[in-house]
Design a protein around this motif. Structure first.
Motif, PDB file in Angstrom:
ATOM      1  N   LEU A   1       0.841  -1.192   0.000  1.00 60.27           N
ATOM      2  CA  LEU A   1       0.000   0.000   0.000  1.00 60.27           C
ATOM      3  C   LEU A   1       0.879   1.246   0.000  1.00 60.27           C
ATOM      4  O   LEU A   1       2.012   1.225   0.491  1.00 60.27           O
ATOM      5  CB  LEU A   1      -0.902   0.027   1.228  1.00 60.27           C
ATOM      6  CG  LEU A   1      -1.970  -1.063   1.368  1.00 60.27           C
ATOM      7  CD1 LEU A   1      -2.671  -0.928   2.709  1.00 60.27           C
ATOM      8  CD2 LEU A   1      -2.964  -1.006   0.223  1.00 60.27           C
ATOM      9  N   SER A   2       0.332   2.330  -0.546  1.00 59.14           N
ATOM     10  CA  SER A   2       1.061   3.598  -0.537  1.00 59.14           C
ATOM     11  C   SER A   2       0.138   4.709  -0.047  1.00 59.14           C
ATOM     12  O   SER A   2      -1.085   4.628  -0.168  1.00 59.14           O
ATOM     13  CB  SER A   2       1.587   3.936  -1.930  1.00 59.14           C
ATOM     14  OG  SER A   2       0.509   4.101  -2.840  1.00 59.14           O
ATOM     15  N   ALA A   3       0.736   5.752   0.517  1.00 64.01           N
ATOM     16  CA  ALA A   3      -0.029   6.886   1.035  1.00 64.01           C
ATOM     17  C   ALA A   3       0.615   8.184   0.579  1.00 64.01           C
ATOM     18  O   ALA A   3       1.848   8.297   0.503  1.00 64.01           O
ATOM     19  CB  ALA A   3      -0.096   6.846   2.556  1.00 64.01           C
ATOM     20  N   LEU A   4      -0.224   9.160   0.279  1.00 63.27           N
ATOM     21  CA  LEU A   4       0.236  10.510  -0.039  1.00 63.27           C
ATOM     22  C   LEU A   4      -0.344  11.457   0.989  1.00 63.27           C
ATOM     23  O   LEU A   4      -1.565  11.496   1.200  1.00 63.27           O
ATOM     24  CB  LEU A   4      -0.226  10.928  -1.434  1.00 63.27           C
ATOM     25  CG  LEU A   4       0.092  12.386  -1.817  1.00 63.27           C
ATOM     26  CD1 LEU A   4       1.596  12.582  -1.986  1.00 63.27           C
ATOM     27  CD2 LEU A   4      -0.658  12.795  -3.085  1.00 63.27           C
ATOM     28  N   ALA A   5       0.519  12.223   1.641  1.00 58.02           N
ATOM     29  CA  ALA A   5       0.082  13.248   2.578  1.00 58.02           C
ATOM     30  C   ALA A   5       0.258  14.615   1.926  1.00 58.02           C
ATOM     31  O   ALA A   5       1.332  14.917   1.397  1.00 58.02           O
ATOM     32  CB  ALA A   5       0.885  13.177   3.876  1.00 58.02           C
ATOM     33  N   ILE A   6      -0.800  15.428   1.940  1.00 56.28           N
ATOM     34  CA  ILE A   6      -0.728  16.790   1.422  1.00 56.28           C
ATOM     35  C   ILE A   6      -0.854  17.748   2.598  1.00 56.28           C
ATOM     36  O   ILE A   6      -1.877  17.775   3.281  1.00 56.28           O
ATOM     37  CB  ILE A   6      -1.827  17.069   0.378  1.00 56.28           C
ATOM     38  CG1 ILE A   6      -1.699  16.103  -0.802  1.00 56.28           C
ATOM     39  CG2 ILE A   6      -1.735  18.514  -0.111  1.00 56.28           C
ATOM     40  CD1 ILE A   6      -2.763  16.305  -1.885  1.00 56.28           C
ATOM     41  N   ASN A   7       0.207  18.506   2.818  1.00 52.08           N
ATOM     42  CA  ASN A   7       0.260  19.467   3.902  1.00 52.08           C
ATOM     43  C   ASN A   7      -0.225  20.821   3.388  1.00 52.08           C
ATOM     44  O   ASN A   7       0.383  21.401   2.498  1.00 52.08           O
ATOM     45  CB  ASN A   7       1.699  19.565   4.420  1.00 52.08           C
ATOM     46  CG  ASN A   7       1.860  20.537   5.574  1.00 52.08           C
ATOM     47  OD1 ASN A   7       0.921  21.231   5.951  1.00 52.08           O
ATOM     48  ND2 ASN A   7       3.053  20.590   6.126  1.00 52.08           N
ATOM     49  N   CYS A   8      -1.322  21.312   3.975  1.00 52.23           N
ATOM     50  CA  CYS A   8      -1.914  22.566   3.520  1.00 52.23           C
ATOM     51  C   CYS A   8      -1.572  23.740   4.435  1.00 52.23           C
ATOM     52  O   CYS A   8      -2.369  24.680   4.577  1.00 52.23           O
ATOM     53  CB  CYS A   8      -3.425  22.405   3.384  1.00 52.23           C
ATOM     54  SG  CYS A   8      -3.895  21.223   2.114  1.00 52.23           S
ATOM     55  N   THR A   9      -0.410  23.690   5.055  1.00 49.17           N
ATOM     56  CA  THR A   9       0.080  24.833   5.810  1.00 49.17           C
ATOM     57  C   THR A   9       0.230  26.041   4.895  1.00 49.17           C
ATOM     58  O   THR A   9       0.380  25.891   3.683  1.00 49.17           O
ATOM     59  CB  THR A   9       1.441  24.515   6.464  1.00 49.17           C
ATOM     60  OG1 THR A   9       1.908  25.673   7.185  1.00 49.17           O
ATOM     61  CG2 THR A   9       2.487  24.150   5.427  1.00 49.17           C
ATOM     62  N   LEU A  10       0.214  27.226   5.482  1.00 49.62           N
ATOM     63  CA  LEU A  10       0.464  28.445   4.710  1.00 49.62           C
ATOM     64  C   LEU A  10       1.951  28.764   4.622  1.00 49.62           C
ATOM     65  O   LEU A  10       2.339  29.717   3.938  1.00 49.62           O
ATOM     66  CB  LEU A  10      -0.276  29.631   5.343  1.00 49.62           C
ATOM     67  CG  LEU A  10      -1.803  29.501   5.467  1.00 49.62           C
ATOM     68  CD1 LEU A  10      -2.385  30.781   6.057  1.00 49.62           C
ATOM     69  CD2 LEU A  10      -2.440  29.193   4.126  1.00 49.62           C
ATOM     70  N   LYS A  11       2.775  27.967   5.296  1.00 49.92           N
ATOM     71  CA  LYS A  11       4.217  28.232   5.357  1.00 49.92           C
ATOM     72  C   LYS A  11       4.953  27.440   4.283  1.00 49.92           C
ATOM     73  O   LYS A  11       4.842  26.215   4.205  1.00 49.92           O
ATOM     74  CB  LYS A  11       4.761  27.839   6.731  1.00 49.92           C
ATOM     75  CG  LYS A  11       4.141  28.618   7.887  1.00 49.92           C
ATOM     76  CD  LYS A  11       4.601  28.060   9.219  1.00 49.92           C
ATOM     77  CE  LYS A  11       3.981  28.826  10.376  1.00 49.92           C
ATOM     78  NZ  LYS A  11       4.305  28.214  11.690  1.00 49.92           N
ATOM     79  N   ALA A  12       5.726  28.147   3.486  1.00 42.66           N
ATOM     80  CA  ALA A  12       6.530  27.480   2.461  1.00 42.66           C
ATOM     81  C   ALA A  12       7.717  26.768   3.100  1.00 42.66           C
ATOM     82  O   ALA A  12       8.182  27.147   4.175  1.00 42.66           O
ATOM     83  CB  ALA A  12       7.013  28.497   1.441  1.00 42.66           C
ATOM     84  N   SER A  13       8.205  25.724   2.454  1.00 42.34           N
ATOM     85  CA  SER A  13       9.419  25.059   2.913  1.00 42.34           C
ATOM     86  C   SER A  13      10.591  26.029   2.827  1.00 42.34           C
ATOM     87  O   SER A  13      10.619  26.899   1.949  1.00 42.34           O
ATOM     88  CB  SER A  13       9.707  23.834   2.038  1.00 42.34           C
ATOM     89  OG  SER A  13       8.660  22.902   2.131  1.00 42.34           O
ATOM     90  N   PRO A  14      11.556  25.958   3.739  1.00 39.24           N
ATOM     91  CA  PRO A  14      11.711  24.938   4.783  1.00 39.24           C
ATOM     92  C   PRO A  14      11.206  25.387   6.156  1.00 39.24           C
ATOM     93  O   PRO A  14      11.669  24.866   7.178  1.00 39.24           O
ATOM     94  CB  PRO A  14      13.234  24.755   4.806  1.00 39.24           C
ATOM     95  CG  PRO A  14      13.756  26.143   4.562  1.00 39.24           C
ATOM     96  CD  PRO A  14      12.766  26.792   3.608  1.00 39.24           C
ATOM     97  N   GLN A  15      10.279  26.328   6.213  1.00 41.31           N
ATOM     98  CA  GLN A  15       9.777  26.786   7.503  1.00 41.31           C
ATOM     99  C   GLN A  15       9.153  25.625   8.277  1.00 41.31           C
ATOM    100  O   GLN A  15       8.520  24.749   7.694  1.00 41.31           O
ATOM    101  CB  GLN A  15       8.727  27.877   7.315  1.00 41.31           C
ATOM    102  CG  GLN A  15       9.244  29.160   6.705  1.00 41.31           C
ATOM    103  CD  GLN A  15       8.127  30.184   6.568  1.00 41.31           C
ATOM    104  OE1 GLN A  15       7.649  30.745   7.545  1.00 41.31           O
ATOM    105  NE2 GLN A  15       7.696  30.421   5.338  1.00 41.31           N
ATOM    106  N   GLN A  16       9.324  25.652   9.600  1.00 42.33           N
ATOM    107  CA  GLN A  16       8.732  24.623  10.436  1.00 42.33           C
ATOM    108  C   GLN A  16       7.213  24.745  10.414  1.00 42.33           C
ATOM    109  O   GLN A  16       6.666  25.848  10.364  1.00 42.33           O
ATOM    110  CB  GLN A  16       9.243  24.734  11.870  1.00 42.33           C
ATOM    111  CG  GLN A  16      10.686  24.299  12.046  1.00 42.33           C
ATOM    112  CD  GLN A  16      11.069  24.206  13.514  1.00 42.33           C
ATOM    113  OE1 GLN A  16      10.559  24.944  14.348  1.00 42.33           O
ATOM    114  NE2 GLN A  16      11.963  23.300  13.828  1.00 42.33           N
ATOM    115  N   SER A  17       6.560  23.613  10.453  1.00 38.99           N
ATOM    116  CA  SER A  17       5.104  23.579  10.361  1.00 38.99           C
ATOM    117  C   SER A  17       4.563  22.531  11.325  1.00 38.99           C
ATOM    118  O   SER A  17       4.971  21.374  11.291  1.00 38.99           O
ATOM    119  CB  SER A  17       4.688  23.235   8.921  1.00 38.99           C
ATOM    120  OG  SER A  17       3.398  22.689   8.865  1.00 38.99           O
ATOM    121  N   SER A  18       3.631  22.943  12.189  1.00 38.45           N
ATOM    122  CA  SER A  18       2.991  21.987  13.093  1.00 38.45           C
ATOM    123  C   SER A  18       2.211  20.944  12.312  1.00 38.45           C
ATOM    124  O   SER A  18       2.132  19.772  12.704  1.00 38.45           O
ATOM    125  CB  SER A  18       2.061  22.725  14.061  1.00 38.45           C
ATOM    126  OG  SER A  18       2.804  23.466  15.011  1.00 38.45           O
TER     127      SER A  18
END
Length: 202
Positions: A3-20
């Motif tokens: 099985l495979s999984a894709l996680a999409i992070n919808c933070t407003l912070k662009a990489s490489p900023q830390q994101s909760s």
């Protein structure tokens, strides 16, 4: 069964900023990986996802590549922070682009997203996690994803507080919820892979 999984992070912070949101998604992914799932995470704001409700909004649109990853995965994990009591604007755009699935079918007249599991991860410094989860559940189900029992994980800080999840330290309850989400998502994804939904002609 692979099985495979894709996680999409919808933070407003662009990489490489830390994101909760990144932290919570990563923790949930680790639980999936313990169960043999191959995981990938991407941060939506790092891509040029054009506004619209089709699968391809023309030159410069990065959504077709992300869409391909969504459809290649057995499990979609959609993560968002809470802003003003709602999912982030980035998350809303993802839902709007997924809306195209309503008109896209396979050779059995099922939405192309059928047979895929979707889960939700929410972080914020205010109440509203249940409301946000409900919004995302409804949208994801509308466009053909299947939601497992307890298919969400979330953390919210003290009302009107200033502590982010990434600064709050380990949370046993959240860890247990992540593990339950992973178990249920994998269980459901395996069932759907073995026996998919009936087609329109069945």
């Amino acid at each position: 069964m692979a099985l495979s999984a894709l996680a999409i992070n919808c933070t407003l912070k662009a990489s490489p900023q830390q994101s909760s949101c990144d932290l919570l998604l990563t923790q949930a992914q680790r639980e999936l990986e313990k169960l043999g799932v191959t995981c990938e995470q991407l941060r939506a704001v790092d891509f040029d996802i054009k506004p619209g409700v089709t699968s391809d909004e023309g030159p410069g649109d990065d959504w077709p590549m992300i869409r391909q990853k969504v459809l290649a995965a057995d499990i979609l994990l959609l993560g968002t922070p809470i802003w003003l009591g709602h999912p982030s604007s980035v998350c809303q755009r993802i839902l709007e682009r997924l809306d195209a699935f309503l008109g896209e079918t396979d050779d059995q007249q099922r939405m192309v997203s059928y047979g895929r599991v979707a889960c939700v991860a929410v972080v914020g410094n205010e109440d509203g996690a249940h409301h946000v989860v409900a919004e995302l559940y409804q949208g994801l189900n509308d466009v053909g994803f299947t939601i497992p029992a307890n298919g969400c994980t979330y953390w919210v800080g003290e009302a009107m507080g200033s502590t982010d999840y990434k600064d709050a330290g380990p949370r046993e309850k959240t860890a247990n919820t992540n593990a339950m989400l992973a178990r249920n998502a994998v269980h459901l994804a395996k069932l759907l892979k073995q026996s998919g939904y009936p087609g329109a002609s069945e």
